[in-house]
Design an enzyme around this catalytic site. Structure first.
Site, PDB file in Angstrom:
ATOM      1  CG  ASP A   8      16.665  73.367  29.559  1.00 19.07           C
ATOM      2  OD1 ASP A   8      16.684  72.683  30.605  1.00 19.07           O
ATOM      3  OD2 ASP A   8      17.250  73.032  28.518  1.00 19.07           O
ATOM      4  CB  CYS A  65      20.134  72.864  30.743  1.00 20.48           C
ATOM      5  SG  CYS A  65      21.898  72.616  30.471  1.00 20.48           S
ATOM      6  CB  THR A  67      24.331  68.218  29.856  1.00 19.72           C
ATOM      7  OG1 THR A  67      24.278  69.488  29.176  1.00 19.72           O
ATOM      8  CG2 THR A  67      23.818  67.111  28.931  1.00 19.72           C
ATOM      9  N   GLY A  70      24.847  73.613  28.517  1.00 22.28           N
ATOM     10  CA  GLY A  70      24.315  74.795  27.834  1.00 22.28           C
ATOM     11  C   GLY A  70      24.167  75.981  28.763  1.00 22.28           C
ATOM     12  CG  HIS A  98      41.209  76.225  44.181  1.00 19.02           C
ATOM     13  ND1 HIS A  98      42.024  75.261  43.625  1.00 19.02           N
ATOM     14  CD2 HIS A  98      41.434  76.172  45.529  1.00 19.02           C
ATOM     15  CE1 HIS A  98      42.718  74.658  44.590  1.00 19.02           C
ATOM     16  NE2 HIS A  98      42.364  75.180  45.749  1.00 19.02           N
ATOM     17  NE  ARG A 132      47.519  78.012  45.035  1.00 21.84           N
ATOM     18  CZ  ARG A 132      46.863  77.299  45.925  1.00 21.84           C
ATOM     19  NH1 ARG A 132      46.733  77.754  47.171  1.00 21.84           N
ATOM     20  NH2 ARG A 132      46.306  76.143  45.601  1.00 21.84           N
ATOM     21  CG  HIS A 133      43.002  80.406  44.627  1.00 23.77           C
ATOM     22  ND1 HIS A 133      43.416  79.441  43.745  1.00 23.77           N
ATOM     23  CD2 HIS A 133      43.128  79.869  45.869  1.00 23.77           C
ATOM     24  CE1 HIS A 133      43.784  78.356  44.407  1.00 23.77           C
ATOM     25  NE2 HIS A 133      43.617  78.589  45.700  1.00 23.77           N
ATOM     26  NE  ARG A 136      46.997  80.932  39.925  1.00 25.31           N
ATOM     27  CZ  ARG A 136      47.523  79.966  40.653  1.00 25.31           C
ATOM     28  NH1 ARG A 136      46.749  79.218  41.409  1.00 25.31           N
ATOM     29  NH2 ARG A 136      48.814  79.752  40.644  1.00 25.31           N
TER      30      ARG A 136
HETATM   31  C1  RB5 Z   1      17.458  70.133  25.992  1.00 25.44           C
HETATM   32  O1  RB5 Z   1      17.013  68.967  25.380  1.00 25.44           O
HETATM   33  C2  RB5 Z   1      18.963  70.029  26.236  1.00 25.44           C
HETATM   34  O2  RB5 Z   1      19.656  70.236  25.059  1.00 25.44           O
HETATM   35  C3  RB5 Z   1      19.384  71.054  27.280  1.00 25.44           C
HETATM   36  O3  RB5 Z   1      18.663  70.864  28.445  1.00 25.44           O
HETATM   37  C4  RB5 Z   1      20.834  71.045  27.695  1.00 25.44           C
HETATM   38  O4  RB5 Z   1      21.267  69.777  28.065  1.00 25.44           O
HETATM   39  C5  RB5 Z   1      21.780  71.740  26.819  1.00 25.44           C
HETATM   40  O5  RB5 Z   1      22.980  71.877  27.109  1.00 25.44           O
END
Ligand code: RB5
Length: 150
Positions: A8, A65, A67, A70, A98, A132-133, A136
């Site tokens: 994104d 994205c 973080t 998402g 793993h 072993r993996h 799973r």
């Molecule tokens: C966008 O602002 C932000 O929410 C997106 O990039 C992301 O971090 C969502 O998990």
């Protein structure tokens, strides 16, 4: 190995750096967008990348994205996708050794780009340990068969 990348707006700069990095290394790269810093849905673009793993067009996917949270949530809704959100080198190594991760999720607002590129290199070069993996991963596949009727 053919690799799909997607992001994104929050991951756009890092996705572009990853795309360039992989192209320079000689990988075939499919850029599933987004294509600018304009606000975009991580759901739409992570799904575009996951589609390329599910349909077999690409072997690995890298989604970014702000973080990484998402895009990883979305990718992991897809049967056969094992997407690992990694913030350090140990996680990237274990995701391969793993978990046999076939997609990597990164946070464009979390990591410096050179560090992210190092995680990308680990994700693409480290092997799956098997052994072993396998049992799973088969359990995960069984969960998918129950959830998605695949
Ligand atoms: C966008 O602002 C932000 O929410 C997106 O990039 C992301 O971090 C969502 O998990």
């Amino acid at each position: 190995m053919k690799i799909v990348v997607a992001s994104d707006h929050g991951g756009y700069e890092m996705k572009e750096a990853i795309r360039r990095h992989l192209s320079e290394k000689g990988f075939e790269v499919l850029d599933a967008g987004t294509y600018s810093e304009e606000s975009a849905s991580y759901v739409e673009f992570s799904q575009r990348a996951a589609d390329k793993i599910v349909d077999g067009t690409c072997d690995r996917g890298i989604v970014v994205c702000g973080t990484g949270i998402g895009v990883s949530m979305v990718a992991n809704k897809n049967p056969g996708v094992r997407c690992a959100l990694c913030t350090d080198s140990f996680m990237a190594e274990m995701a391969r050794h793993h978990n046999d991760a076939n997609m990597l999720a990164l946070g464009g607002r979390i990591l410096a780009i050179p560090y992210a590129l190092m995680l990308v290199d680990l994700f693409l070069s480290e092997p799956y340990d098997g052994g072993r993996h396998d049992a799973r991963l088969e359990q995960i596949a069984d969960r998918e068969r129950r959830t998605f009727c695949v």
